[in-house]
Design a protein around this motif. Structure first.
Motif, PDB file in Angstrom:
ATOM      1  N   ARG A 306       0.835  -1.196   0.000  1.00 45.04           N
ATOM      2  CA  ARG A 306       0.000   0.000   0.000  1.00 45.04           C
ATOM      3  C   ARG A 306       0.873   1.251   0.000  1.00 45.04           C
ATOM      4  N   ASP A 307       1.938   1.228   0.784  1.00 43.65           N
ATOM      5  CA  ASP A 307       2.865   2.365   0.783  1.00 43.65           C
ATOM      6  C   ASP A 307       3.512   2.530  -0.591  1.00 43.65           C
ATOM      7  N   TRP A 308       3.878   1.402  -1.217  1.00 45.19           N
ATOM      8  CA  TRP A 308       4.453   1.459  -2.568  1.00 45.19           C
ATOM      9  C   TRP A 308       3.439   2.091  -3.528  1.00 45.19           C
ATOM     10  N   LEU A 309       2.180   1.661  -3.428  1.00 44.32           N
ATOM     11  CA  LEU A 309       1.149   2.171  -4.329  1.00 44.32           C
ATOM     12  C   LEU A 309       0.980   3.681  -4.168  1.00 44.32           C
ATOM     13  N   LEU A 310       0.964   4.154  -2.936  1.00 37.79           N
ATOM     14  CA  LEU A 310       0.798   5.587  -2.693  1.00 37.79           C
ATOM     15  C   LEU A 310       1.941   6.378  -3.315  1.00 37.79           C
ATOM     16  N   ARG A 311       3.140   5.826  -3.246  1.00 39.29           N
ATOM     17  CA  ARG A 311       4.284   6.513  -3.867  1.00 39.29           C
ATOM     18  C   ARG A 311       4.206   6.454  -5.389  1.00 39.29           C
ATOM     19  N   ALA A 312       3.848   5.274  -5.916  1.00 37.86           N
ATOM     20  CA  ALA A 312       3.877   5.083  -7.368  1.00 37.86           C
ATOM     21  C   ALA A 312       2.874   5.966  -8.084  1.00 37.86           C
ATOM     22  N   VAL A 313       1.685   6.124  -7.521  1.00 44.06           N
ATOM     23  CA  VAL A 313       0.641   6.879  -8.221  1.00 44.06           C
ATOM     24  C   VAL A 313       0.553   8.319  -7.721  1.00 44.06           C
ATOM     25  N   ALA A 314       1.537   8.734  -6.929  1.00 46.98           N
ATOM     26  CA  ALA A 314       1.541  10.114  -6.437  1.00 46.98           C
ATOM     27  C   ALA A 314       1.538  11.082  -7.616  1.00 46.98           C
ATOM     28  N   GLY A 315       0.945  12.240  -7.397  1.00 49.45           N
ATOM     29  CA  GLY A 315       0.831  13.225  -8.470  1.00 49.45           C
ATOM     30  C   GLY A 315      -0.571  13.196  -9.031  1.00 49.45           C
ATOM     31  N   ASP A 316      -0.687  13.302 -10.323  1.00 49.58           N
ATOM     32  CA  ASP A 316      -1.985  13.355 -10.976  1.00 49.58           C
ATOM     33  C   ASP A 316      -2.502  11.939 -11.210  1.00 49.58           C
ATOM     34  N   PRO A 317      -3.555  11.501 -10.507  1.00 44.61           N
ATOM     35  CA  PRO A 317      -4.065  10.144 -10.716  1.00 44.61           C
ATOM     36  C   PRO A 317      -4.572   9.913 -12.130  1.00 44.61           C
ATOM     37  N   ALA A 318      -4.801  10.964 -12.884  1.00 43.94           N
ATOM     38  CA  ALA A 318      -5.193  10.772 -14.278  1.00 43.94           C
ATOM     39  C   ALA A 318      -4.092  10.070 -15.063  1.00 43.94           C
ATOM     40  N   ASP A 319      -2.859  10.109 -14.541  1.00 44.66           N
ATOM     41  CA  ASP A 319      -1.731   9.457 -15.198  1.00 44.66           C
ATOM     42  C   ASP A 319      -1.522   8.036 -14.702  1.00 44.66           C
ATOM     43  N   SER A 387      -7.992   8.682   0.569  1.00 46.92           N
ATOM     44  CA  SER A 387      -8.029   9.761  -0.410  1.00 46.92           C
ATOM     45  C   SER A 387      -7.678   9.231  -1.796  1.00 46.92           C
ATOM     46  N   LEU A 388      -6.674   8.353  -1.844  1.00 47.73           N
ATOM     47  CA  LEU A 388      -6.291   7.752  -3.118  1.00 47.73           C
ATOM     48  C   LEU A 388      -7.464   6.985  -3.723  1.00 47.73           C
ATOM     49  N   GLN A 389      -8.170   6.218  -2.915  1.00 45.74           N
ATOM     50  CA  GLN A 389      -9.273   5.418  -3.433  1.00 45.74           C
ATOM     51  C   GLN A 389     -10.405   6.300  -3.970  1.00 45.74           C
ATOM     52  N   ARG A 390     -10.666   7.399  -3.316  1.00 45.84           N
ATOM     53  CA  ARG A 390     -11.690   8.320  -3.818  1.00 45.84           C
ATOM     54  C   ARG A 390     -11.288   8.882  -5.183  1.00 45.84           C
ATOM     55  N   VAL A 391     -10.016   9.216  -5.307  1.00 51.41           N
ATOM     56  CA  VAL A 391      -9.544   9.766  -6.585  1.00 51.41           C
ATOM     57  C   VAL A 391      -9.581   8.693  -7.670  1.00 51.41           C
ATOM     58  N   GLU A 440     -16.267   5.209   6.128  1.00 53.22           N
ATOM     59  CA  GLU A 440     -15.510   6.183   5.353  1.00 53.22           C
ATOM     60  C   GLU A 440     -16.481   7.201   4.729  1.00 53.22           C
ATOM     61  N   HIS A 441     -15.935   8.271   4.205  1.00 54.35           N
ATOM     62  CA  HIS A 441     -16.759   9.341   3.656  1.00 54.35           C
ATOM     63  C   HIS A 441     -16.557   9.443   2.148  1.00 54.35           C
ATOM     64  N   GLY A 442     -17.663   9.672   1.433  1.00 56.18           N
ATOM     65  CA  GLY A 442     -17.585   9.806  -0.008  1.00 56.18           C
ATOM     66  C   GLY A 442     -18.967   9.997  -0.589  1.00 56.18           C
ATOM     67  N   PRO A 443     -19.056  10.185  -1.910  1.00 56.13           N
ATOM     68  CA  PRO A 443     -20.348  10.429  -2.581  1.00 56.13           C
ATOM     69  C   PRO A 443     -21.147   9.137  -2.752  1.00 56.13           C
ATOM     70  N   LEU A 444     -21.754   8.684  -1.689  1.00 51.58           N
ATOM     71  CA  LEU A 444     -22.400   7.379  -1.641  1.00 51.58           C
ATOM     72  C   LEU A 444     -23.430   7.196  -2.751  1.00 51.58           C
ATOM     73  N   GLU A 445     -24.341   8.136  -2.901  1.00 48.88           N
ATOM     74  CA  GLU A 445     -25.422   7.953  -3.863  1.00 48.88           C
ATOM     75  C   GLU A 445     -24.898   7.887  -5.288  1.00 48.88           C
ATOM     76  N   ARG A 446     -23.909   8.722  -5.604  1.00 48.96           N
ATOM     77  CA  ARG A 446     -23.366   8.700  -6.966  1.00 48.96           C
ATOM     78  C   ARG A 446     -22.674   7.364  -7.252  1.00 48.96           C
ATOM     79  N   TRP A 447     -21.908   6.862  -6.286  1.00 48.29           N
ATOM     80  CA  TRP A 447     -21.235   5.585  -6.487  1.00 48.29           C
ATOM     81  C   TRP A 447     -22.250   4.444  -6.619  1.00 48.29           C
ATOM     82  N   ARG A 448     -23.319   4.493  -5.829  1.00 48.07           N
ATOM     83  CA  ARG A 448     -24.366   3.479  -5.986  1.00 48.07           C
ATOM     84  C   ARG A 448     -24.965   3.529  -7.388  1.00 48.07           C
ATOM     85  N   GLU A 449     -25.199   4.735  -7.869  1.00 44.81           N
ATOM     86  CA  GLU A 449     -25.807   4.905  -9.192  1.00 44.81           C
ATOM     87  C   GLU A 449     -24.895   4.343 -10.278  1.00 44.81           C
ATOM     88  N   VAL A 450     -23.589   4.623 -10.180  1.00 47.18           N
ATOM     89  CA  VAL A 450     -22.651   4.101 -11.182  1.00 47.18           C
ATOM     90  C   VAL A 450     -22.582   2.577 -11.100  1.00 47.18           C
TER      91      VAL A 450
END
Length: 609
Positions: A306-319, A387-391, A440-450
């Motif tokens: 998990r620590d490796w993942l946070l480092r690897a995808v740091a920056g713009d998650p679009a990448d 935060s990473l998972q939300r992004v 955890e906190h996040g846009p529950l209804e939107r995620w359910r809809e998707v």
């Protein structure tokens, strides 16, 4: 030199890199200081001209048997000849720092740049003469090093330098012979002779000789201590333990990155072009590996990854990439290495992997499912990890309507692969459950809809004639469909799954083992074919076990485990006609799938009681 079979190799590992040793006693593949570094010995992908280090009896009739010493990667080869019996023990020292901060016979793993291979010859009875041949070829056999004698008569050594790399070889004297160095050593009962090779940066002084006894003791203790943490009860216990050890060997103990295999370009089609570099971290493979480790009580690796993942995808998650280097590097430019002619003439040899530039939608699901499993195992979320998972879910939502290359990394036209769509469903499902069940906190209804939108789409376009299909617009099936029940999308005995399994049995079985898909369908955009994919065959074992087909599950599992070589290794694929391993080795996907299948068998046997 005759090309060794892929299953003739055993792995040496120090948790950073690895060496492959043939049954004939030749180290034919070795990269330093990491798995994805350039090779020093490349005979695996060519011949002796590409570099090797052989050590074998002068008696051509001597026979060898091999084993690992317990739960370690200390390889013991017992040679028996007309005049004696000798054991060769080979290992790559895992060198740990003493609490005082000063090495005592064993150097520190941090701050000292070296990688070692030790080969110890021990006389058991009689006497035996061994022949040694060393041919160093740095930088994927593109660089012939400058080699010089740097030792003393009582302590012979060779030092070889080319560009940034240097090697010092200590032990019995070696003499130049063309572009190689040759030597012999005679060992009698009760005698021990050590040979040691040390890689180091050429701009540093040569490291001091190792205390081989201390190095061996520390290495054995490191592996055994890790293996003692494995929790497993059930069938194929030895197979599971060795598979988990191999997965650990493919995990860089400093960065936490989990490589898909230790090699590059071992062919999926002998003589063909399906030759890929697997020495990198696929998010999918690493995530599935972590699930297997978590299921067996090995939570520390989940935290490190998990620590490796946070480092690897740091920056713009679009990448976000589907794969990275062992420390999270993004630049994995694929290129052909013409200095290596290829295993059994299978060219080109590739370094780097262009799949890093592909879009594979299932990766979102693999990561989210694994991080959810880590939560269930007691690995609490950090502020950064949630935060990473939300992004990641935001990025997945933005790409919902984009076809992808699928988990098999097709190089044909992208498609809406059913497995990829199910994994997207799983990604949003785990997001919803993290809010509902874990607070955890996040846009529950939107995620359910998707999530609900994806289910409706899959049910409409991912199913034809009552079974799941490979992708929208086809009636072909794909072995990745066997993974659908794992996500919770449907039960293993869902009628659609049972119909899918029946179709896979009809169209994808080759010699009793499972192909990924029909290469003749044209979906992958590549010439040639391939062989039965071992991970897929283990998935079928799991499906049989969880749907009560226990006799078939046990029979297939026994046949699959019988394919392991004499030291427990599996490659990527198997040729049931030629009866040989195919593809890169050892393959993380094969071994993690073995573990999952054994777990399913254990659960099935328990339910039968």
């Amino acid at each position: 030199m005759e090309t060794s079979l892929i299953e003739d190799y055993a792995l040496l590992s120090d948790g950073r890199t690895a060496a492959l040793v043939s049954r004939a006693g030749s180290i034919d593949w070795f990269c330093a200081p990491r798995l994805d570094s350039a090779s020093l010995f490349g005979a695996l992908l060519g011949g002796v001209e590409q570099g090797h280090w052989s050590l074998h009896p002068a008696d051509p009739d001597a026979t060898a048997t091999r084993r690992y010493d317990g739960d370690t990667f200390c390889l013991v080869t017992r040679w028996e000849g007309a005049d004696g019996v000798v054991e060769v023990t080979e290992w790559m020292p895992i060198l740990v720092e003493k609490e005082s901060g000063s090495p005592e016979g064993v150097h520190a793993s941090r701050g000292v740049e070296r990688t070692d291979v030790v080969r110890r010859i021990t006389g058991i009875s009689g006497r035996m003469t061994f022949v040694q041949e060393l041919r160093l070829r740095f930088d994927y056999a593109r660089a012939i090093p400058w080699v010089r004698q740097t030792g003393r008569p009582e302590a012979p050594e060779l030092t070889a330098t080319a560009g940034p790399d240097a090697v010092v070889v200590r032990g019995p004297a070696l003499q130049p012979h063309g572009h190689s160095h040759l030597g012999t050593v005679e060992v009698a009962a009760g005698e021990t002779v050590d040979l040691a090779l040390t890689w180091f940066p050429s701009y540093r002084p040569a490291p001091a000789p190792l205390d081989a006894d201390a190095a061996e003791q520390a290495t054995r203790a490191w592996w055994q201590e890790w293996a003692d943490g494995i929790a497993h009860e059930g069938p194929h216990e030895g197979d599971v333990r060795r598979s988990l050890l191999l997965l650990r060997a493919l995990t860089n103990r400093e960065t936490g990155g989990i490589a898909a295999a230790a090699t590059t370009s071992l062919p999926e089609d002998f003589g063909g072009t399906r030759n890929w570099d697997y020495r990198y971290v696929w998010l999918r493979d690493a995530a599935l590996t972590l699930e297997a480790l978590l299921a067996h009580g090995l939570a520390d690796e989940a935290r490190a990854w998990r620590d490796w993942l946070l480092r690897a995808v740091a920056g713009d998650p679009a990448d976000l990439q589907i794969m990275y280097g062992l420390a999270g590097e993004r630049d994995l430019l694929e290129r052909e290495m013409r200095s290596l002619p290829g295993y059994a003439g299978s060219a080109p040899v590739r370094v780097g992997n262009a799949a890093a530039e592909q879009f594979q939608a299932d990766v979102f699901g693999e990561v989210m499912v694994t991080l959810a499993a880590a939560r269930r195992a007691g690995l609490g979320e950090s502020a950064r990890s949630w935060s990473l998972q939300r992004v990641l879910l935001r990025q997945a939502e933005e790409r919902l309507d984009r076809p992808d290359n699928g988990m098999w990394e097709i190089r044909g036209d992208p498609q809406f692969f059913t497995h990829s769509r199910v994994m997207l469903w799983a990604a949003f499902d785990r997001g919803v459950r993290a809010i509902e069940e874990d607070g955890e906190h996040g846009p529950l209804e939107r995620w359910r809809e998707v999530r609900d939108r994806l289910r409706a789409e899959i049910d409409e376009h991912g199913v034809r004639d009552g079974r799941f299909v490979q992708h929208r617009g086809t009636d072909e099936v794909d072995a990745s469909l066997l993974l659908i029940p794992r996500t919770g999308y449907c039960e293993p005995d869902d009628p659609r799954m049972l119909a899918t399994v029946e179709r896979i049995e009809q169209t994808l079985l080759q010699g009793g083992f499972v192909n990924r898909y029909r290469t003749g369908s044209g979906v992958d955009g590549l010439p040639g074919g391939e062989h039965a994919f071992l991970a897929c065959s283990f998935w079928l074992v799991e499906q049989y076990a969880v749907t009560g087909r226990m006799a078939e599950a046990r029979e297939l599992m026994d046949r699959l485990c019988a394919l392991r070589n004499d030291v427990g290794m599996l490659s990527e694929e198997y040729d049931p006609v030629g009866r040989r391993h195919v593809g890169n080795t050892p393959q993380a996907f094969s071994h993690l799938s073995l573990v999952r299948a054994a777990d399913a068998l254990a659960a099935g046997l328990h339910s039968e009681r």
